[in-house]
Design a protein around this motif. Structure first.
Motif, PDB file in Angstrom:
ATOM      1  N   GLU A   1       6.026   0.699   2.331  1.00  0.00           N
ATOM      2  CA  GLU A   1       6.449  -0.003   0.741  1.00  0.00           C
ATOM      3  C   GLU A   1       7.458   1.181  -0.249  1.00  0.00           C
ATOM      4  O   GLU A   1       8.153   1.200  -0.930  1.00  0.00           O
ATOM      5  CB  GLU A   1       5.475   0.328   0.197  1.00  0.00           C
TER       6      GLU A   1
ATOM      7  N   ALA B   1       1.983   2.792   3.626  1.00  0.00           N
ATOM      8  CA  ALA B   1       2.489   3.114   3.077  1.00  0.00           C
ATOM      9  C   ALA B   1       4.082   3.550   2.887  1.00  0.00           C
ATOM     10  O   ALA B   1       4.820   3.207   1.927  1.00  0.00           O
ATOM     11  CB  ALA B   1       1.297   4.346   2.082  1.00  0.00           C
TER      12      ALA B   1
ATOM     13  N   LEU C   1       2.652  11.992   0.680  1.00  0.00           N
ATOM     14  CA  LEU C   1       4.033  10.286   1.422  1.00  0.00           C
ATOM     15  C   LEU C   1       5.421  10.824   0.730  1.00  0.00           C
ATOM     16  O   LEU C   1       5.640  11.481  -0.591  1.00  0.00           O
ATOM     17  CB  LEU C   1       3.671   9.536   0.970  1.00  0.00           C
TER      18      LEU C   1
ATOM     19  N   ALA D   1       0.270   0.979  -2.911  1.00  0.00           N
ATOM     20  CA  ALA D   1      -0.297   1.600  -1.785  1.00  0.00           C
ATOM     21  C   ALA D   1      -0.856   3.024  -2.142  1.00  0.00           C
ATOM     22  O   ALA D   1      -1.560   3.446  -2.451  1.00  0.00           O
ATOM     23  CB  ALA D   1       0.952   1.659  -1.291  1.00  0.00           C
ATOM     24  N   LEU D   2       0.031   3.463  -3.433  1.00  0.00           N
ATOM     25  CA  LEU D   2      -0.340   4.767  -4.386  1.00  0.00           C
ATOM     26  C   LEU D   2      -1.858   4.344  -4.669  1.00  0.00           C
ATOM     27  O   LEU D   2      -2.435   5.573  -4.220  1.00  0.00           O
ATOM     28  CB  LEU D   2       0.354   4.705  -4.853  1.00  0.00           C
TER      29      LEU D   2
ATOM     30  N   ILE E   1      -1.733   5.343   5.418  1.00  0.00           N
ATOM     31  CA  ILE E   1      -0.678   6.587   4.443  1.00  0.00           C
ATOM     32  C   ILE E   1       0.648   7.057   6.034  1.00  0.00           C
ATOM     33  O   ILE E   1       1.893   7.031   5.634  1.00  0.00           O
ATOM     34  CB  ILE E   1      -1.982   8.012   4.939  1.00  0.00           C
TER      35      ILE E   1
END
Length: 199
Positions: free
Chosen positions: A38, A35, A68, A6-7, A31
């Motif tokens: 996760e 994300a 995030l 995800a990052l 996002i």
């Protein structure tokens, strides 16, 4: 997907995504939803109530610096105030910063043109409170590669953290271990008085 995946997607895809409107864009949705999911999954091994949010921007504008974040609801539920743990994605380099940070918008509202100096001074004081984390979260400063009140504020608001190159994001075990250290520092700051006592 994993936290590292995800990052990595955000790091790699954000510069190109910004050429299109954010409304309905798959990366903006990722996002905001996948994300954070996760990140919540990575936090499952760590006890405690956490609120997780991701922001690609607001309305019809992409953020200069997407983020995030992990919030302890007893400290804050928003990136505008208090302090929190956050992944920040610079505009100028393919890296991601894990940052224990102070809320920026509240400082801008309260201190106006002196906000950055205030945040840097309070960051120095907070690092002193967290000196036992200096080896594991060694970054005393970050650069985000964007000019503007918010990116400059985010840089000033940084307390301590880590920076990951793209290659580092494949090591899920390391990412989760570092996240646990970040949460431990967050909790230690709360136990040691948080932002109280800062002038």
């Amino acid at each position: 997907m994993s936290l590292g995946h995800a990052l990595r997607r955000i790091v790699e895809e954000y510069p190109l995504a910004r050429l299109d409107p954010p409304a309905g864009h798959p990366l903006a949705a990722m996002i905001r939803r996948s994300a954070p999911d996760e990140l919540r999954g990575a936090l499952e091994a760590i006890d405690g109530p956490f609120l997780v949010k991701g922001s690609p921007g607001r309305g019809s504008n992409w953020a200069a610096v997407p983020w995030l974040a992990v919030f302890d609801p007893t400290v804050t539920t928003s990136a505008t105030r208090g302090y929190y743990l956050v992944y920040l994605f610079p505009a100028h380099r393919e890296v991601v910063h894990l940052s224990l940070a102070q809320g920026t918008v509240a400082a801008l509202r309260e201190h106006g043109p002196r906000a950055e100096a205030y945040l840097r001074t309070s960051g120095d004081a907070l690092r002193t409170r967290l000196s036992d984390f200096a080896d594991r979260l060694p970054n005393r400063s970050i650069t985000l590669g964007s000019a503007g009140e918010l990116p400059d504020g985010y840089e000033a608001a940084h307390i301590l953290g880590l920076t990951y190159e793209l290659a580092d994001l494949g090591d899920e075990r390391r990412l989760r271990a570092d996240l646990a250290v970040g949460v431990a520092a967050y909790r230690a700051l709360k136990a040691r008085g948080g932002l109280l006592g800062l002038s």
